[in-house]
Scaffold this active site. Structure first.
Site, PDB file in Angstrom:
ATOM      1  N   GLY A  67       5.139  60.676  60.131  1.00 44.54           N
ATOM      2  CA  GLY A  67       5.888  60.837  58.884  1.00 44.54           C
ATOM      3  C   GLY A  67       7.388  60.882  59.092  1.00 44.54           C
ATOM      4  NE  ARG A  70      15.697  60.156  63.212  1.00 48.12           N
ATOM      5  CZ  ARG A  70      16.614  59.515  63.906  1.00 48.12           C
ATOM      6  NH1 ARG A  70      17.822  60.030  64.005  1.00 48.12           N
ATOM      7  NH2 ARG A  70      16.369  58.362  64.482  1.00 48.12           N
ATOM      8  CG  ASP A 102      18.164  68.331  64.568  1.00 51.78           C
ATOM      9  OD1 ASP A 102      17.652  67.214  64.312  1.00 51.78           O
ATOM     10  OD2 ASP A 102      19.129  68.466  65.342  1.00 51.78           O
ATOM     11  NE  ARG A 153      15.354  52.592  57.538  1.00 48.19           N
ATOM     12  CZ  ARG A 153      14.636  53.069  58.562  1.00 48.19           C
ATOM     13  NH1 ARG A 153      14.937  52.714  59.799  1.00 48.19           N
ATOM     14  NH2 ARG A 153      13.646  53.897  58.351  1.00 48.19           N
ATOM     15  NE  ARG A 160       7.744  53.945  58.360  1.00 48.86           N
ATOM     16  CZ  ARG A 160       8.860  53.935  59.100  1.00 48.86           C
ATOM     17  NH1 ARG A 160       8.820  53.464  60.326  1.00 48.86           N
ATOM     18  NH2 ARG A 160       9.991  54.396  58.621  1.00 48.86           N
ATOM     19  CG  ASP A 229       5.480  55.091  64.330  1.00 48.84           C
ATOM     20  OD1 ASP A 229       4.807  54.822  65.343  1.00 48.84           O
ATOM     21  OD2 ASP A 229       6.598  55.630  64.384  1.00 48.84           O
ATOM     22  CG  ASP A 239      12.040  53.048  62.246  1.00 50.52           C
ATOM     23  OD1 ASP A 239      12.925  53.369  61.434  1.00 50.52           O
ATOM     24  OD2 ASP A 239      10.875  53.441  62.170  1.00 50.52           O
TER      25      ASP A 239
END
Length: 474
Positions: A67, A70, A102, A153, A160, A229, A239
Site C-alpha cells: 500500500g 508515503r 515516516d 505525481r 498496479r 507493485d 515508481d
C-alpha cells in the site's frame, strides 16, 4: 486519511505545460494556497485524499499487504484531451500502510523522479509525470539527515498488478471483478465490447508492457525495482526509485543498491515483466474461468495470452533497432546486424546513447565514422561492423539526409546521466541551489535536439565521476 502538514513548504517547480494539459492554472498552483495543497497542508475543494492498498512480489517474495506508505491520492481530473488522470502526493506523511515508516520523501529522490519521468515523457515513453515539487522545511532521517520534499505525481491511474494481488490474496473474487471492470472502463474500453472482456483486459495489459519494455531497452533504461507493485495496469513506467540510464553498454548492468542478485538487471527486464504479468494472469483466473467454463480452459487461455508477450516485445524492439540503424524496411538478417553491434559495444565498453546517436552522423558515409570509433576500446571492432551496415543501407533507396533525420528521432542526444543527476542533487541538498536542476531538466526535456551549448550533458562520466549505485530513497 489526509496528508500530514509540513512546517514550511516552499515551491521548487511547477510543470506549467503539464498543468495546462490537465486543465489546471499554473499560477494558482504556484500561489501560497496552491503550494499548501501541493505540500499536503491544505486539502483542495472536492478532494478526498486516500492511501491505496495493494500487495506485491518484492524481488520474488510475496507480501500480502503493502500500500501507499508515503503517498496520498488527492483525486482525479479530466485533462484537455478528455482523459482521466490521477493526482497524487508522494512524501505526504504516514498512512495505514507506512509499516513504521515516516511517510516522507527526501529531496534527492523527488528531484530524481521529476527529472527522469519528464525525460521519459519527452522521449515518448509511457510514464507517470511530475506536476510539481516542493520542499517541506523539515528534515528526514535516512542514512543521514536530509531535507524533505513532496512530489506531485500524475498518472493515467495508480492501479498496479499488486492491486489485483491484494484482492486475490484475500480470496475476494468479487473484488477482483469490480477492479477488473474498473480497469477495463478506464484503460481498455474496447475490451468491454469483446466476447471475453477479461481475457481482452489481460491481452491489453500484456501488449502495453511488451511495448514498454522495448522502449526501456532501446534507451538503455534500467528501472531497478520491477516488483509487481511497480507494474502498472495502464502500461506506464511508474515508481522511479533506483533507476538509471546505462553509459557503457552491459546487458548485466545493475545500479540498484538493493538488487544484490541482478534480478532486475538491464537485460533481465523483459523476463521480469513477463513474470509480473504471469502474476496478474493468476489473479484473473477466476474471471477467465467464468468466461471459459472450466479451470483447465481458463489456465490455457491465460498461457495463450502470456505467450504473446515474447513476440510482441521482439517485434517492438526490432522495429526500434531498425529505426536506430537508419533502416526503413525489414529484411532478413537485420536482427543479427543489430545484435552484432551491441555485442561489440558490450565487449568494448561503448556508450549506449552516444553510439546510436553518432551513427546518425556516420550514415552519410565513412567520413562520419570518427565520432563512433572513439567510443570503442578497440575501434576496429566498429570498423568491421560498419562495412556490413553500409552494405545493408545500399539495399534501400533512401538519402543519407533522410536517414539521419529519422535516426536522430530514434536515438536521443541527451539522457539524465547518473553523474549529472548526482550533481543536481548535491547542489540542491547541500547548497539549496536549484539552477543545476532547472538546467538539466531543460536539457532532457528536449532530448532529440542537437544543442552544442549543452554538449557537456551528452558526455559520459569520467572515471572519478562514475555512479555505480542508486538508491530507492524510501
Amino acid at each position: 486519511m489526509d496528508p500530514t502538514p509540513v512546517a514550511a513548504p516552499r515551491l521548487v517547480k511547477i510543470n506549467i505545460e503539464l498543468a495546462r494539459k490537465l486543465g489546471l492554472d499554473p499560477g494558482a498552483l504556484a500561489s501560497t494556497e496552491g503550494v499548501e495543497i501541493l505540500a499536503g497542508n491544505r486539502v483542495a475543494e472536492g478532494s478526498e485524499p486516500l492511501a491505496m492498498a495493494y500487495a506485491g512480489h518484492q524481488f520474488g517474495h510475496f507480501v500480502p499487504q503493502l500500500g501507499d506508505g508515503r503517498a496520498n491520492l488527492l483525486g482525479e481530473v479530466i485533462g484537455q484531451d478528455g482523459l482521466r488522470y490521477d493526482i497524487q502526493l508522494k512524501g505526504s506523511g504516514p498512512s495505514a500502510f507506512s509499516r513504521r515508516g515516516d511517510g516522507r520523501a527526501a529531496l534527492g529522490p523527488v528531484l530524481r523522479e521529476y527529472i527522469v519521468s519528464e525525460a521519459m515523457a519527452a522521449m515518448g515513453v509511457p510514464t507517470t509525470r511530475a506536476l510539481a515539487a516542493v520542499t517541506t522545511g523539515e528534515q528526514v532521517f535516512r542514512e543521514t539527515i536530509l531535507p524533505g520534499a513532496v512530489l506531485t505525481r500524475v498518472a493515467a491511474s495508480h492501479l498496479r498488478v499488486g492491486t489485483f494481488q491484494y484482492f486475490a490474496a484475500q480470496g475476494d473474487t468479487e473484488g477482483i471483478q469490480t477492479l477488473a471492470d474498473y480497469a477495463i472502463a478506464r484503460h481498455y474500453p474496447e475490451a468491454a465490447q469483446r466476447e471475453k472482456p477479461y481475457r481482452a483486459l489481460l491481452d491489453g495489459v500484456i501488449a502495453r508492457h511488451a511495448y514498454l519494455m522495448a522502449q526501456w531497452m532501446l534507451l538503455g533504461f534500467i528501472h531497478g525495482v520491477m516488483n509487481t507493485d511497480n507494474t502498472s495496469i495502464s502500461g506506464e513506467t511508474i515508481d522511479y526509485g533506483p533507476c538509471a540510464f546505462m553509459e557503457a553498454y552491459d546487458p548485466a548492468k545493475v545500479f540498484s543498491s538493493i538488487d544484490h542478485r541482478g534480478r532486475y538487471a538491464y537485460g533481465n527486464q523483459p523476463h521480469a515483466a513477463h513474470w509480473n504479468l504471469t502474476r496478474l494472469a493468476e489473479t484473473l483466473l477466476p474471471l477467465l474461468q467464468r468466461e471459459e467454463g472450466s479451470e483447465e480452459a481458463a489456465t490455457a487461455s491465460a498461457w495463450a495470452a502470456l505467450e504473446a508477450f515474447g513476440s510482441q516485445f521482439e517485434a517492438a524492439q526490432a522495429a526500434g533497432l531498425r529505426r536506430k540503424l537508419g533502416l526503413f524496411t525489414e529484411r532478413e538478417g537485420d536482427a543479427v546486424l543489430a545484435q552484432d553491434l551491441m555485442d561489440r559495444m558490450a565487449a568494448n565498453s561503448a556508450d549506449f546513447t552516444l553510439t546510436f546517436r553518432r551513427l546518425s552522423d556516420a550514415v552519410a558515409g565513412p567520413e562520419g565514422d570518427a565520432g563512433v570509433r572513439t567510443l570503442f576500446a578497440d575501434p576496429s571492432a566498429y570498423d568491421s561492423w560498419a562495412n556490413t551496415w553500409r552494405n545493408r543501407l545500399k539495399e534501400e533507396d533512401v538519402s543519407g539526409q533522410e536517414r539521419a533525420k529519422s535516426m536522430r528521432l530514434a536515438s536521443p542526444a541527451f539522457i539524465p546521466r547518473n553523474h549529472r543527476m548526482e550533481a543536481v542533487i548535491e547542489a540542491a541538498v547541500l547548497r539549496q541551489d536549484f539552477q543545476p536542476f532547472e538546467e538539466l531538466l531543460d536539457v532532457v526535456s528536449r532530448p532529440y535536439e542537437d544543442r552544442p551549448e549543452f554538449e557537456r550533458y551528452a558526455t559520459p562520466a569520467l572515471p572519478e565521476e562514475c555512479v555505480s549505485q542508486t538508491f530507492c530513497g524510501t
